[in-house]
Scaffold this motif. Structure first.
Motif: not given
Length: 261
Positions: A109, A112-113, A115-119
């Motif tokens: 988690r 994934l967080a 990667r989603r917030r700070y690509p």
């Protein structure tokens, strides 16, 4: 992270951590597939996250010796990590997989967080976990690097250097842990190529998997950059992989033996 403490891990990272911790105590008593390359900046800002401060201290001390690299912060939980990213704006995060804190932000988690917030931030995972299915899940989260805590500190430097250029890196011990008994049944990106690699192609791949560039390999083997590039691409075609990420995963699954440095 498991309940095993840092002093229970027989590895270069934790051994170095002990040395730094001992030095600090003595002083007290006496008186860090190809992705997009990281944005160019005067300094590479690296944020470290591990629930054992001696681990982050050891890694931080090693990374600070690299010209142009700056350890911008050290945190010891997933919650602190997410807050610190907003505050410190790092280019690279070196993080443990399991840390104390809110369960909803642990492990997969957390990745994934991030990667989603700070690509645009490169994430390198440093973990004690050797379960190949968990390690596979970490790679599936599209991290830039995966290292086990028995790795030498020099491999942390290699992983970050490759991330800086937009490449992934899987540590040698992580590669061994990922290799299953029958790689043909678990390869995630299709059928393994049926053509055998030539000795020269295998030689090039082994050097490439240690983190060397095509130019560096050409100099080492006294061949042209064009020849090395052709041999690398030919080997990748035979293995049925289309990019560097797939190449590293294929190497892990087939248990490719890397040369000692």
């Amino acid at each position: 992270m498991s309940s095993t403490t840092a002093r229970d891990v027989n590895c270069d990272v934790t051994n170095a951590a002990r040395e730094i911790d001992a030095t600090r105590n003595a002083a007290t008593s006496a008186s860090p597939t190809r992705f997009t390359s990281l944005p160019a900046s005067p300094n590479l800002r690296i944020l470290l996250a591990d629930d054992h401060p001696v681990i982050t201290a050891a890694i931080g001390a090693r990374l600070q010796t690299q010209t142009g690299w700056e350890v911008c912060g050290e945190v010891n939980s997933a919650t602190e990590l997410l807050h610190a990213v907003d505050r410190l704006a790092p280019n690279v995060i070196v993080t443990d997989y399991h840390m104390p804190g809110v369960a909803a932000l642990d492990g997969a988690r957390l990745l994934l967080a991030l990667r989603r917030r700070y690509p645009t931030i490169a994430v390198v995972v440093l973990t004690m976990i050797t379960n190949p299915f968990v390690l596979r899940a970490i790679l599936d989260a599209r991290v830039y690097g995966l290292l086990l805590k028995d790795c030498p500190l020099s491999e942390v430097v290699v992983a970050i250097s490759r991330a800086q250029r937009g490449f992934t890196y899987i540590g040698k011990s992580a590669l061994r842990a990922l290799a299953p008994t029958d790689p043909h049944t678990t390869l995630p990106f299709g059928r393994i190529g049926t053509q055998p690699l030539s000795l020269r192609e295998m030689e090039v791949l082994r050097l490439y998997l240690t983190g060397r560039t095509v130019t560096e390999i050409a100099a080492t083997l006294c061949r042209s950059v064009k020849t090395i590039s052709r041999q690398k691409n030919s080997a990748m075609g035979k293995l049925g992989v289309g990019n560097d990420r797939e190449l590293f995963e294929c190497a892990a699954l087939q248990g490719m033996v890397l040369p000692r440095r």
